[in-house]
Design an enzyme around this catalytic site. Structure first.
Site, PDB file in Angstrom:
ATOM      1  N   ALA A  92       0.805  -1.227   0.000  1.00  0.00           N
ATOM      2  CA  ALA A  92       0.000   0.000   0.000  1.00  0.00           C
ATOM      3  C   ALA A  92       0.835   1.273   0.000  1.00  0.00           C
ATOM      4  O   ALA A  92       0.293   2.367  -0.118  1.00  0.00           O
ATOM      5  CB  ALA A  92      -0.937  -0.012   1.204  1.00  0.00           C
ATOM      6  N   SER A  93       2.155   1.114   0.135  1.00  0.00           N
ATOM      7  CA  SER A  93       3.007   2.306   0.083  1.00  0.00           C
ATOM      8  C   SER A  93       3.598   2.481  -1.312  1.00  0.00           C
ATOM      9  O   SER A  93       4.401   3.379  -1.543  1.00  0.00           O
ATOM     10  CB  SER A  93       4.152   2.145   1.099  1.00  0.00           C
ATOM     11  N   GLY A  94       3.222   1.612  -2.255  1.00  0.00           N
ATOM     12  CA  GLY A  94       3.946   1.550  -3.521  1.00  0.00           C
ATOM     13  C   GLY A  94       3.350   2.342  -4.673  1.00  0.00           C
ATOM     14  O   GLY A  94       2.329   3.035  -4.545  1.00  0.00           O
TER      15      GLY A  94
ATOM     16  N   THR B 137      -0.213   1.203  -6.120  1.00  0.00           N
ATOM     17  CA  THR B 137      -1.280   1.634  -5.211  1.00  0.00           C
ATOM     18  C   THR B 137      -1.556   3.125  -5.370  1.00  0.00           C
ATOM     19  O   THR B 137      -2.715   3.541  -5.471  1.00  0.00           O
ATOM     20  CB  THR B 137      -0.879   1.350  -3.742  1.00  0.00           C
TER      21      THR B 137
ATOM     22  N   LYS C 262      -9.045  -2.754 -21.237  1.00  0.00           N
ATOM     23  CA  LYS C 262      -9.177  -1.531 -22.034  1.00  0.00           C
ATOM     24  C   LYS C 262     -10.418  -1.684 -22.902  1.00  0.00           C
ATOM     25  O   LYS C 262     -10.658  -2.751 -23.484  1.00  0.00           O
ATOM     26  CB  LYS C 262      -7.932  -1.328 -22.915  1.00  0.00           C
TER      27      LYS C 262
ATOM     28  N   ASP D  92       8.066  -9.108 -20.637  1.00  0.00           N
ATOM     29  CA  ASP D  92       7.314  -7.919 -20.223  1.00  0.00           C
ATOM     30  C   ASP D  92       6.035  -7.754 -21.034  1.00  0.00           C
ATOM     31  O   ASP D  92       4.995  -7.385 -20.485  1.00  0.00           O
ATOM     32  CB  ASP D  92       8.203  -6.679 -20.392  1.00  0.00           C
TER      33      ASP D  92
ATOM     34  N   HIS E 145       0.350  -9.413 -22.555  1.00  0.00           N
ATOM     35  CA  HIS E 145      -0.513  -8.560 -23.386  1.00  0.00           C
ATOM     36  C   HIS E 145      -0.583  -9.012 -24.849  1.00  0.00           C
ATOM     37  O   HIS E 145      -1.660  -9.065 -25.437  1.00  0.00           O
ATOM     38  CB  HIS E 145       0.003  -7.118 -23.372  1.00  0.00           C
TER      39      HIS E 145
ATOM     40  N   LYS F  42      10.384  -0.886 -27.077  1.00  0.00           N
ATOM     41  CA  LYS F  42      10.519   0.345 -26.293  1.00  0.00           C
ATOM     42  C   LYS F  42      11.319   1.380 -27.074  1.00  0.00           C
ATOM     43  O   LYS F  42      12.071   1.040 -27.970  1.00  0.00           O
ATOM     44  CB  LYS F  42      11.249   0.051 -24.975  1.00  0.00           C
TER      45      LYS F  42
ATOM     46  N   LYS G   9       3.968   6.058 -29.614  1.00  0.00           N
ATOM     47  CA  LYS G   9       3.242   5.066 -28.798  1.00  0.00           C
ATOM     48  C   LYS G   9       1.981   4.687 -29.573  1.00  0.00           C
ATOM     49  O   LYS G   9       1.081   5.520 -29.759  1.00  0.00           O
ATOM     50  CB  LYS G   9       2.897   5.681 -27.440  1.00  0.00           C
TER      51      LYS G   9
HETATM   52  P1  NDP Z   1       6.807  -1.171  -5.919  1.00  0.00           P
HETATM   53  O1  NDP Z   1       8.231  -1.415  -6.272  1.00  0.00           O
HETATM   54  O2  NDP Z   1       6.354   0.245  -5.779  1.00  0.00           O
HETATM   55  O3  NDP Z   1       6.549  -1.985  -4.585  1.00  0.00           O
HETATM   56  C1  NDP Z   1       5.312  -1.964  -3.891  1.00  0.00           C
HETATM   57  C2  NDP Z   1       5.582  -2.054  -2.403  1.00  0.00           C
HETATM   58  O4  NDP Z   1       6.132  -3.325  -2.102  1.00  0.00           O
HETATM   59  C3  NDP Z   1       6.594  -1.041  -1.919  1.00  0.00           C
HETATM   60  O5  NDP Z   1       5.973   0.161  -1.600  1.00  0.00           O
HETATM   61  C4  NDP Z   1       7.196  -1.736  -0.721  1.00  0.00           C
HETATM   62  O6  NDP Z   1       6.357  -1.467   0.385  1.00  0.00           O
HETATM   63  C5  NDP Z   1       7.076  -3.189  -1.041  1.00  0.00           C
HETATM   64  N1  NDP Z   1       8.371  -3.712  -1.498  1.00  0.00           N
HETATM   65  C6  NDP Z   1       9.084  -3.295  -2.542  1.00  0.00           C
HETATM   66  N2  NDP Z   1      10.223  -4.005  -2.658  1.00  0.00           N
HETATM   67  C7  NDP Z   1      10.218  -4.890  -1.651  1.00  0.00           C
HETATM   68  C8  NDP Z   1      11.098  -5.917  -1.252  1.00  0.00           C
HETATM   69  N3  NDP Z   1      12.226  -6.164  -1.903  1.00  0.00           N
HETATM   70  N4  NDP Z   1      10.764  -6.647  -0.186  1.00  0.00           N
HETATM   71  C9  NDP Z   1       9.644  -6.422   0.480  1.00  0.00           C
HETATM   72  N5  NDP Z   1       8.766  -5.447   0.139  1.00  0.00           N
HETATM   73  C10 NDP Z   1       9.041  -4.697  -0.906  1.00  0.00           C
HETATM   74  O7  NDP Z   1       5.912  -1.968  -6.966  1.00  0.00           O
HETATM   75  P2  NDP Z   1       4.735  -1.447  -7.886  1.00  0.00           P
HETATM   76  O8  NDP Z   1       3.709  -0.783  -7.038  1.00  0.00           O
HETATM   77  O9  NDP Z   1       5.292  -0.717  -9.026  1.00  0.00           O
HETATM   78  O10 NDP Z   1       4.177  -2.827  -8.490  1.00  0.00           O
HETATM   79  C11 NDP Z   1       3.494  -3.766  -7.708  1.00  0.00           C
HETATM   80  C12 NDP Z   1       3.137  -4.958  -8.579  1.00  0.00           C
HETATM   81  O11 NDP Z   1       2.318  -4.546  -9.656  1.00  0.00           O
HETATM   82  C13 NDP Z   1       4.363  -5.620  -9.219  1.00  0.00           C
HETATM   83  O12 NDP Z   1       4.124  -6.986  -9.285  1.00  0.00           O
HETATM   84  C14 NDP Z   1       4.397  -5.055 -10.629  1.00  0.00           C
HETATM   85  O13 NDP Z   1       4.973  -5.960 -11.538  1.00  0.00           O
HETATM   86  C15 NDP Z   1       2.903  -4.899 -10.917  1.00  0.00           C
HETATM   87  N6  NDP Z   1       2.604  -3.852 -11.867  1.00  0.00           N
HETATM   88  C16 NDP Z   1       2.916  -2.542 -11.589  1.00  0.00           C
HETATM   89  C17 NDP Z   1       2.586  -1.540 -12.476  1.00  0.00           C
HETATM   90  C18 NDP Z   1       2.869  -0.102 -12.177  1.00  0.00           C
HETATM   91  O14 NDP Z   1       2.433   0.748 -12.968  1.00  0.00           O
HETATM   92  N7  NDP Z   1       3.562   0.227 -11.101  1.00  0.00           N
HETATM   93  C19 NDP Z   1       1.905  -1.865 -13.743  1.00  0.00           C
HETATM   94  C20 NDP Z   1       1.605  -3.252 -13.927  1.00  0.00           C
HETATM   95  C21 NDP Z   1       1.956  -4.195 -13.013  1.00  0.00           C
HETATM   96  P3  NDP Z   1       6.898  -1.553   1.904  1.00  0.00           P
HETATM   97  O15 NDP Z   1       8.369  -1.361   1.882  1.00  0.00           O
HETATM   98  O16 NDP Z   1       6.159  -0.456   2.606  1.00  0.00           O
HETATM   99  O17 NDP Z   1       6.485  -2.898   2.323  1.00  0.00           O
END
Ligand code: NDP
Length: 510
Positions: free
Chosen positions: A31-33, A36, A204, A257, A262, A360, A365
């Site tokens: 939820a910090s990522g 989200t 989509k 990827d 897709h 890429k 695009k």
């Molecule tokens: P992030 O890298 O932002 O990670 C999400 C959260 O996971 C972080 O905020 C962190 O939270 C925790 N985290 C990251 N690395 C680690 C680690 N090594 N060990 C433990 N916790 C970790 O990922 P995204 O949000 O970009 O992506 C999440 C998923 O969605 C992935 O599987 C990605 O492939 C998929 N995805 C993402 C897209 C995008 O646009 N971002 C698009 C399509 C798919 P904390 O440290 O607070 O636990």
């Protein structure tokens, strides 16, 4: 159930969900990522504002980052404000349904704590216990989280009385073996019906429209086969480079990827047989059948049916090469471009090439599907000006325009008799004045409704990996890749050699 409201003129009819999801709690791991903040919270806020979320719901964020519920609410407000989603939103109404639980994904105790926090939130809001666990975390954590949820007694069930669902994002493994391993881990505590493997491309609107176009129009399906179709081109060109995801991309490359997920989905929509009914199981069965019909890639022919490329610096030097991107090895052999000539060995498609291409740092695009029809069997216009009778061509564009164009031959206005190519066009958004529907809104709602139509099923995932395995193995042969990985300037349309596999590659992009 008919989702269209009866008695409404087709010009203004509303296309709403057939039903509202049942009250539930959405737990977001990570939820910090990035996902989200940029996609999930905005999507949930928009469907809340549209009145499509259940009457009663909770959103529980879970991650390692220490944070109080109040701080999480404040963060969510900032994310929404930054993207302009606060306008017209009952923020207070949403905020009181947001909760946060800090935990370590590897620690079982953390899940027990989460279970308690979840139960407290559900009791506070009077929720019945339906739960959706969304894994917005790096894929390396999927197995541990799925297993720990089960060990902590949170995997629940999937019955009309109450449901628990788990949502995972691609990539589903990095090859056939690891995808099976992930699947086994998920199935330790969850049943297949509880698992939702997201491919947001499928949600989509224009991608969903492909099947409708094919199977709700009597004029196209009879010509959608080897008798009339010369080739099919499926293109997903990206202008961006690897951005901040070098670590992931170095491991994945364009095949993992884009192709495994897709591109294979777009291929199945273009080529699958009509299901007997538009329902998840029947549609997914037809996709699986299509993947089974793919002619295995022949490593002997190898680079005769495949072009791999990697972007170098742009011609004017303003864009760096892939190997110069932060986090990328200076001697990397990871492909950022692939053009694959594929065949479907069944009656419908025997001998028709499917050109699948993605890359890429290309010149633009563009996501589109081109169906090139054959020329007329005999031209009666050999003696008139502009005598060449161009073959019909159908372009289904997903991006940047959401349009369908059919090229036709027509008479050029004037006293003489000349041929010209005209176009019949359909704009997907024409007549629709509502807000655009984001693919994450659609997948979240479908998961709440338990509809698997737009999600991957494991048999499809495995067939897709199995098909790509010989190509991935080729990519791992350093000597082969040193010989056959073509560098292309960033900002171009990819390696010139792409046109050797697909002569009309550039024409299909314009
Ligand atoms: P992030 O890298 O932002 O990670 C999400 C959260 O996971 C972080 O905020 C962190 O939270 C925790 N985290 C990251 N690395 C680690 C680690 N090594 N060990 C433990 N916790 C970790 O990922 P995204 O949000 O970009 O992506 C999440 C998923 O969605 C992935 O599987 C990605 O492939 C998929 N995805 C993402 C897209 C995008 O646009 N971002 C698009 C399509 C798919 P904390 O440290 O607070 O636990």
């Amino acid at each position: 159930m008919n989702p269209f409201q009866p008695g409404v003129s087709p010009d203004v009819m509303e296309c709403r969900l057939p039903e509202r999801p049942q009250p539930c709690a959405v737990v977001i791991f990570g939820a910090s990522g990035d996902l989200t903040s940029r996609k999930l919270i905005p999507a949930l806020a928009r469907i809340y504002r549209a009145g499509d979320l259940p009457d009663n719901f909770a959103i529980v964020g879970a991650a390692r980052t220490p944070m109080t519920t109040e701080a999480f609410r404040e963060k969510a407000r900032e994310w929404l404000a930054a993207a302009g989603h606060l306008d017209g939103l009952d923020w207070e109404g949403l905020a009181r349904r947001l909760f946060y639980h800090s935990m370590d994904y590897a620690d079982l105790e953390g899940y027990r704590g989460l279970g308690k926090a979840l139960a407290d939130a559900e009791a506070q809001l009077g929720l019945p216990g339906n739960r959706m666990f969304y894994l917005a975390i790096p894929p390396t954590l999927y197995e541990a989280v799925a297993v720990n949820l089960g060990e902590a007694g949170l995997a629940g069930q999937d019955t009309p009385e109450g449901w628990t669902r788990i949502v995972v994002e691609k990539p589903f493994g990095r090859d056939l073996e690891s995808s099976r391993k992930l699947d086994r881990a998920m199935h330790q505590h969850f049943q297949e019906g509880q698992i939702f493997r997201i491919d947001h491309y499928l949600a989509k609107e224009t991608v969903q429209n492909v099947l409708l176009f094919r199977f709700a129009n009597a004029v196209f399906e009879p010509v959608w086969n080897r008798n009339y179709v010369d080739y099919v081109s499926i293109l997903a060109a990206e202008s961006l480079g690897v951005e901040h995801r070098a670590g992931y991309y170095e491991e994945a490359g364009v095949l993992r990827d884009m192709f495994q997920n897709h591109m294979m989905q777009l291929l199945s929509l273009a080529a699958m047989e009509p299901p007997s009914v538009f329902r998840a199981r029947e549609v997914l069965d037809e996709k699986t059948k299509l993947y089974r019909s793919l002619r295995p890639f022949d490593p002997e022919k190898g680079f005769g049916h495949l072009v791999l490329g990697q972007y170098g610096p742009s011609a004017d030097g303003s864009l760096p090469a892939y190997r110069q991107e932060p986090g990328v090895s200076p001697s990397s052999l990871t492909p950022t471009f692939a053009m694959l000539k594929a065949y479907v060995d069944n009656w419908r498609w025997q001998g028709v090439p499917f050109y699948i291409c993605s890359g890429k740092r290309l010149a633009g695009k563009i996501t589109r599907m081109v169906v090139q029809f054959k020329e007329v069997p005999h031209s009666i216009y050999r003696n008139v000006v502009g005598e060449h009778v161009s073959a019909n061509r159908l372009i289904m564009e997903v991006y940047p325009n959401e349009t369908i164009h059919l090229s036709l031959q027509a008479k050029q206005s004037g006293e003489g008799f000349c041929l010209r190519t005209a176009s019949m066009s359909f704009d997907f958004k024409g007549g629709y004045a509502g807000p655009p529907v984001d693919s994450y809104e659609k997948v979240i709602l479908d998961c709440m409704l338990g509809d698997h139509m737009l999600f991957w099923r494991q048999d499809g995932v495995e067939l897709s990996w199995a098909y790509l395995t010989p190509i991935l193995e080729l990519c791992e042969q350093q000597v082969e890749m040193e010989k056959n990985l073509f560098l292309y300037p960033a900002g171009s349309w990819g390696p010139r050699d792409a046109s050797m596999v697909h002569l009309n590659y550039l024409k299909d992009l314009t």
